[in-house]
Write an enzyme that holds these catalytic residues in place. Structure first.
Site, PDB file in Angstrom:
ATOM      1  N   ASN A 237      44.998  49.718  44.721  1.00 15.63           N
ATOM      2  CA  ASN A 237      44.408  50.746  43.859  1.00 15.63           C
ATOM      3  C   ASN A 237      45.435  51.465  42.989  1.00 15.63           C
ATOM      4  O   ASN A 237      45.062  52.149  42.041  1.00 15.63           O
ATOM      5  CB  ASN A 237      43.673  51.768  44.747  1.00 15.63           C
ATOM      6  CG  ASN A 237      43.165  52.955  43.956  1.00 15.63           C
ATOM      7  OD1 ASN A 237      42.210  52.858  43.198  1.00 15.63           O
ATOM      8  ND2 ASN A 237      43.827  54.099  44.119  1.00 15.63           N
TER       9      ASN A 237
ATOM     10  N   TYR B 193      47.420  50.608  28.522  1.00 16.38           N
ATOM     11  CA  TYR B 193      46.610  50.759  29.727  1.00 16.38           C
ATOM     12  C   TYR B 193      45.401  49.828  29.688  1.00 16.38           C
ATOM     13  O   TYR B 193      45.146  49.078  30.639  1.00 16.38           O
ATOM     14  CB  TYR B 193      46.146  52.200  29.898  1.00 16.38           C
ATOM     15  CG  TYR B 193      45.179  52.362  31.051  1.00 16.38           C
ATOM     16  CD1 TYR B 193      45.630  52.374  32.363  1.00 16.38           C
ATOM     17  CD2 TYR B 193      43.802  52.450  30.825  1.00 16.38           C
ATOM     18  CE1 TYR B 193      44.752  52.477  33.430  1.00 16.38           C
ATOM     19  CE2 TYR B 193      42.911  52.556  31.880  1.00 16.38           C
ATOM     20  CZ  TYR B 193      43.387  52.570  33.185  1.00 16.38           C
ATOM     21  OH  TYR B 193      42.500  52.656  34.234  1.00 16.38           O
TER      22      TYR B 193
END
Length: 259
Positions: A84, A149
Site C-alpha cells: 500500500n 503520480y
C-alpha cells in the site's frame, strides 16, 4: 513461533494502510507494518485488537528499505502482503525537482516491485498466498499537475493485472485496489491543499480498505471503490488522453480550490 496467520502491510501508519492493517488484525493475522513516518497512534491501536504487531519505519523507495522490511519478517511464511505504500506529488512537472519526481517513481513502482517479487516467489513455492496492491483510478487518466503520480499508478494498475494473469494457474492471487480521492494525508503531503481535489469531500479510508480487503479475500483481480469512481473510470475509457488531462487540470491545478 506463532501459528497465527501473518500479514505485511506497508504504508500502514495512517489512512487506507492503517485501516487495512486493522482488518487484518480483526481476521486473526499477526502483523508486520511498515511506513516512512512514525507509528504514533497506529501501533497501540493494532495491538489493542489482539494481534502480535511489529512496526518498522523504513523508506520503501530504496532497496535498503525493502531489504530492511523483508529481514524483519525473518523466515516466517507470509500469508498476505498488502503493498500500500505510495507517494503523491502535485504541481507542474517543470517546477518539480528531479529528486521529488524520482521519489514518486521509486516508491510507487521500483520499491513496490522490489518487495513483491521475492514475496511472490515464496508464495508460489508454498502454493498459497494473497497480495493486495493499492493502485488508483488515477491510473486511468492523464494527470495534469500530478503527471508522474498518475503515470506511476497507470503502471501499477497494469502490472497488477498482468502478474495476476501470469499466476492464474497457481493458488496465489493478486488484487488491485483502485481508490479515488480518499480522506488521508496524501493530498497534504503531495502539496495539493490549494486545489479543488484537495479541498473536496473525499471517501472514508475505512470504507475503501474494506472494499479492498474483501476483494482480496475473494481473489478478485481488481476493485474500484464507489459508484462515482467507477463512473469516472468508465468515462475515461472512452475519452482521449487530452480530454482527461484537461478534466484533471481543473481539479489539480495549483490555486484551483480558491476560486
Amino acid at each position: 513461533m506463532s501459528q497465527r496467520k501473518f500479514a505485511i502491510v506497508t504504508g500502514a501508519s495512517s489512512g487506507i494502510g492503517l485501516e487495512l492493517a486493522k482488518l487484518a488484525a480483526e481476521d486473526g493475522y499477526d502483523l508486520l507494518v511498515a511506513a516512512d513516518t512514525p507509528f504514533v497512534d497506529a501501533g497501540p491501536a493494532l495491538k489493542d485488537m489482539g494481534a502480535e504487531v511489529q512496526s518498522i519505519e523504513c523508506d520503501l523507495s530504496t532497496e535498503q528499505g525493502v531489504r530492511q522490511l523483508l529481514d524483519a519478517a525473518g523466515n516466517r511464511p507470509i500469508d498476505v502482503l498488502v503493498a500500500n505504500a505510495g507517494h503523491g506529488l502535485g504541481h507542474a512537472w517543470l517546477d518539480q525537482s528531479v529528486d521529488e519526481w524520482r521519489h514518486v517513481i521509486d516508491t510507487n513502482i521500483t520499491g513496490t516491485l522490489l518487495l513483491i517479487q521475492p514475496v511472490l516467489k515464496t508464495m508460489v513455492q508454498r502454493g498459497e498466498g494473497r497480495v493486495l496492491i493499492t493502485g488508483s483510478i488515477a491510473g486511468h487518466m492523464a494527470g495534469s499537475f500530478q503527471a508522474v503520480y498518475n503515470g506511476s499508478k497507470a503502471f501499477v494498475d497494469s502490472f497488477a493485472a498482468a502478474i495476476g494473469n501470469e499466476l492464474k494457474d497457481t493458488n496465489v492471487t493478486i488484487t488491485c485496489l483502485k481508490p479515488g480521492a480518499t480522506e488521508t494525508e496524501f493530498f497534504h503531503r503531495a502539496g495539493l491543499d490549494d486545489t479543488k481535489v484537495g479541498q473536496a469531500k473525499k471517501d472514508d479510508p475505512a470504507d475503501v480498505a474494506k472494499a479492498g480487503w474483501d476483494a482480496m479475500k475473494s481473489g478478485d483481480h481488481a476493485v474500484i471503490y464507489g459508484m462515482k469512481n467507477k463512473m469516472q473510470v468508465a468515462a475515461a475509457g472512452v475519452m482521449t488522453d487530452a480530454t482527461t488531462a484537461e478534466i484533471h487540470r481543473k481539479q489539480a491545478e495549483p490555486g484551483s480550490g480558491d476560486e
